[in-house]
Scaffold this motif. Structure first.
Motif: not given
Length: 144
Positions: A73-77, A82-89, A110-119
């Motif tokens: 399981t890959i967690f990414f913060f 600079s984090d856009i390239s990794a967001a969908r992975h 949000t624009r690319e429908n990539i699920k994410h959690l705000l913190f």
């Protein structure tokens, strides 16, 4: 002039060791840029992927794990461009809310429908990560 060349991830490893212990921290793979620190407090960063346009194309750090027969399981913060390239992975993407409300990474997701959690800080993320690691929740439970 004094110049210190830091091994990749040395600062991160030191922080982790203080938080979770040296043995536990030594079991975590850290993927980071190199840095050189000068006695005047300035530093130079040596990017892992200097020709990518991102400096450290974080997707290139994640993708080899995606190709494993049983990928972890890959967690990414992240918090910015600079984090856009990794967001969908990432399986679970945490996007840091910035005080001024502007956040290119959140806007992109949000624009690319990539699920994410705000913190706002790690105290909000740690219980979520812990629930997944302990098997109390699934990735789908957390990100929908």
């Amino acid at each position: 002039m004094i110049c210190v060349s830091m091994p990749k991830g040395a600062l991160i490893r030191a922080v982790l060791s203080g938080l979770i212990g040296e043995k536990e921290a030594s079991e975590i793979e850290i993927i980071a840029n190199d840095a050189q620190i000068f006695d005047d407090g300035k530093w130079d960063i040596f990017y892992r992927h200097p020709t990518s346009g991102f400096g450290h194309d974080k997707s290139q750090a994640i993708l080899p794990y995606r190709r494993l027969p049983n990928p972890p399981t890959i967690f990414f913060f992240g918090d910015g461009v600079s984090d856009i390239s990794a967001a969908r992975h990432a399986d679970v993407l945490f996007v840091k809310q910035k005080p001024n409300g502007e956040n290119d990474l959140s806007t992109y997701c949000t624009r690319e429908n990539i699920k994410h959690l705000l913190f706002q800080d790690f105290s909000q993320a740690i219980p979520i990560v812990a629930s997944l690691v302990k098997g109390e929740k699934t990735v789908k439970d957390v990100v929908g």
